[in-house]
Design an enzyme around this catalytic site. Sequence first.
Site, mmCIF file in Angstrom:
data_model
loop_
_atom_site.group_PDB
_atom_site.id
_atom_site.type_symbol
_atom_site.label_atom_id
_atom_site.label_comp_id
_atom_site.label_asym_id
_atom_site.label_seq_id
_atom_site.Cartn_x
_atom_site.Cartn_y
_atom_site.Cartn_z
ATOM 1 C CD GLU A 117 16.798 45.496 89.324
ATOM 2 O OE1 GLU A 117 17.800 44.901 88.991
ATOM 3 O OE2 GLU A 117 17.023 46.837 89.753
ATOM 4 C CE LYS A 119 20.190 35.838 91.680
ATOM 5 N NZ LYS A 119 20.700 34.897 90.883
ATOM 6 C CG ASP A 121 20.030 30.980 85.456
ATOM 7 O OD1 ASP A 121 20.929 31.151 85.889
ATOM 8 O OD2 ASP A 121 19.368 29.883 85.401
ATOM 9 C CE1 TYR A 226 16.055 43.532 78.802
ATOM 10 C CE2 TYR A 226 16.270 41.317 79.253
ATOM 11 C CZ TYR A 226 15.643 42.271 78.607
ATOM 12 O OH TYR A 226 14.498 42.057 78.083
ATOM 13 C CE LYS A 317 18.533 31.322 93.215
ATOM 14 N NZ LYS A 317 19.887 31.063 93.488
ATOM 15 C CB CYS A 411 7.253 -3.220 67.238
ATOM 16 S SG CYS A 411 6.853 -1.639 67.072
ATOM 17 C CB CYS A 414 3.688 -3.110 64.261
ATOM 18 S SG CYS A 414 5.464 -3.090 64.337
ATOM 19 C CB CYS A 429 10.090 -2.091 65.224
ATOM 20 S SG CYS A 429 8.950 -2.381 64.034
ATOM 21 C CB CYS A 434 5.845 -0.168 62.250
ATOM 22 S SG CYS A 434 5.878 0.268 63.855
HETATM 23 S S1 IVH Z 1 22.373 43.015 91.233
HETATM 24 C C1 IVH Z 1 25.228 43.879 94.703
HETATM 25 N N1 IVH Z 1 20.393 42.647 89.698
HETATM 26 O O1 IVH Z 1 22.460 37.576 90.436
HETATM 27 C C2 IVH Z 1 24.262 43.490 93.633
HETATM 28 N N2 IVH Z 1 21.949 40.994 90.129
HETATM 29 O O2 IVH Z 1 24.035 36.663 93.187
HETATM 30 C C3 IVH Z 1 24.494 42.597 92.818
HETATM 31 N N3 IVH Z 1 21.642 38.739 88.778
HETATM 32 O O3 IVH Z 1 26.229 37.937 89.990
HETATM 33 C C4 IVH Z 1 23.928 42.269 91.647
HETATM 34 N N4 IVH Z 1 19.860 39.638 87.756
HETATM 35 O O4 IVH Z 1 24.614 37.793 87.870
HETATM 36 C C5 IVH Z 1 21.612 42.212 90.331
HETATM 37 N N5 IVH Z 1 18.465 42.348 88.558
HETATM 38 C C6 IVH Z 1 19.577 41.807 88.673
HETATM 39 C C7 IVH Z 1 20.218 40.602 88.626
HETATM 40 C C8 IVH Z 1 21.349 40.075 89.346
HETATM 41 C C9 IVH Z 1 20.819 38.525 87.815
HETATM 42 C C10 IVH Z 1 22.655 38.042 89.193
HETATM 43 C C11 IVH Z 1 24.088 38.691 89.014
HETATM 44 C C12 IVH Z 1 24.858 38.414 90.135
HETATM 45 C C13 IVH Z 1 23.780 37.474 91.094
HETATM 46 C C14 IVH Z 1 24.011 37.897 92.629
#
Ligand code: IVH
Length: 670
Positions: A117, A119, A121, A226, A317, A411, A414, A429, A434
């Site tokens: 999935e 991740k 932010d 989500y 990451k 400038c 010009c 300027c 210009c």
């Molecule tokens: S699962 C035990 N799924 O990542 C499972 N976390 O360091 C923990 N996060 O605090 C969460 N996308 O804010 C999961 N698809 C995703 C995620 C996700 C972002 C974040 C979440 C959590 C941090 C974990």
Amino acid sequence: MTEEKEAARGRLRQLREEITYHDHRYYVLDQPVIADAEYDRLFRELLALEEKFPELVTADSPSQRVGGAPLAKFATVPHSHAMLSLENAFSEAELRDFEERLRRFLKEAPQMTYVAEPKLDGLAVELVYEQGLFILGSTRGDGRIGEDITQNLKTIAAIPLRLQGVAPDRLEVRGEVFMVGAGFKKMNEERAAAGEPLFANPRNAAAGSLRQLDPRLTARRPLDFYAYGVSDPADLAGCATQGELLGRLGELGFKVNPLVRRCPTMAEVIGHYRHLLEIRTQLDYEIDGMVVKVDSFALQERLGNKARSPRWAVACKFPASQATTRLKAIDFQVGRTGVITPVAVLEPVVVGGVTVSRATLHNEEEIKRKDLKLGDMVLVQRAGDVIPEIVQPITDLRTGAERPVAMPAQCPSCGHGLVREEGEVGLRCVNAHCPAQRLRSLVHFTGKGGMDIEGLGRKAMEQLFAEGLVADLPDIFAMQAEALEKLDGWAAKSADNAVQAIAASRNVSLARFLAALGIRHVGEVTAELLEERFVTLENLMAASLEELLTIEGIGGQVAGSIRDYFGDPAVQMMLHRLREQGVAPRRSTVGGQGELPLRGAVLLFTGTLASFSRDEAKEIVKKLGGQVSSSLNRKVTHLVCGDKPGSKLQKAVELGIAVLNEKEFQQLIS
Ligand code: IVH
């Protein structure tokens, strides 16, 4: 009465269901099946009925999303199951290590299926539903105890207030609240225009929004959600895997990220990681990696948790969005009003998947504050859509060969001498001809803060200027589709659209036209004062300094700047040519002088109003002929104070500006 009430009860139930259905189509599925106007009609009917029968308002009514009264502080809530975090992996090799660890722990080597999935932010939250009703929402906090942010979460349209279909007695859904890039950008633009501090990135903006004690402020932030899990999968009977769980969450009415993949092998997990890394910059929200979860709940259970993270999942990451590189030079750019802005020229470096070779430095002060020298190694950072910036020089790496930054004496466009005007941080300027300023002025004229001509954004104007098609404002209105069509990147349709947009802008309001001209010290508020007083451009051009000075809200500096501008023969010539091209700005507001009660008034709002959102209040003032200022200045006639007014109040009192509380404001507009 009771009969009427019974009828209202039935109608309200119908309206709630209908609106909830349309919200889901629109916010979750992105497939609306109703026109906006029709939706608005339903919503207004709901609000009107609820106003008449407040006792019939239910917790899952869509009206409850607009935000209740502000809180003094957030209450704390324990999580029934700890909200764990994830262990990180930083490379594909570390993903393979993860699979190795799983196999060792299970003491066998089953063919493992994973769910990969994005991740997200943003911020992890937990949503508690009882009998299908959203009753409590909280932040992750320290994992065991979070903060109750139910009111704020209710304002997010992607979070269902009631689950769809058959829901378990109690369900604790987990997921991520985040801000989409476009919404973030727009919000920051509005904050910049209002002189408010900017958020560094969408994550901070989302966090700041969720931590608002006043839910009405949260309601105006473009937040989204989500779902990615539940606290205990046993609550969802029949779900044996993460893949099934996500499907079930979708059925219950949640948004589930469409980039989730079930991967039968680690090789496919890695393939998906590469894919996400490639497309991440095209997404309209930020992701900082990929989460890999073992699909089977039975296996998850066997694997169990460590102290802070589950064994069955890992976060892979993306490469950091900070990098070090060399500051090669500093370019000096000339803005519309001649202000010189330094821009760092960097040895190109990849930051968060994007090559960065320039970073803004704002002004000379910033160079001094950060102690930057030419040739320095610097730490560069990029947060999503945000312009890359230099965090700091790495002074340990200095060799002594670094040179101080010298501000230019002339400038760069010009060659005209630069001046530093009193009270200003930047150099300027002052050459009216210009070329760089001219281009910036053209960009401002057609852009959002000006005439807002569709198709003539910054890039297009730079191209037209470079090609010699547009050298000044009248050239824009003389533009032919045939000429545009021949340029790189243009086609018959886009050329035609642009020419039509130009034609449509000929009947612009005088205020917008004046703001687009970019006369020094004439922003939107002053432009409206001028429109109000002079009605036509001709009248304004003929106005004397004395006449300008009789307008409340226009002082010597502004009046002088207006006179200088219209007194310039080159400007007169240009405006004459614009008129020949059919540009005819005129007063837009209907109704004559005196008819509207707030005509001439300039209001500034501070603090939180209890019965209006800021936008509503502004709208009302404008409808009544008044204007709304975004900062405290001499043009302001009334300061309206809500709750927690801040420093503006003191300043307004010092300046002798009328101060109104909310009740007095209501009297003023009633
Ligand atoms: S699962 C035990 N799924 O990542 C499972 N976390 O360091 C923990 N996060 O605090 C969460 N996308 O804010 C999961 N698809 C995703 C995620 C996700 C972002 C974040 C979440 C959590 C941090 C974990």
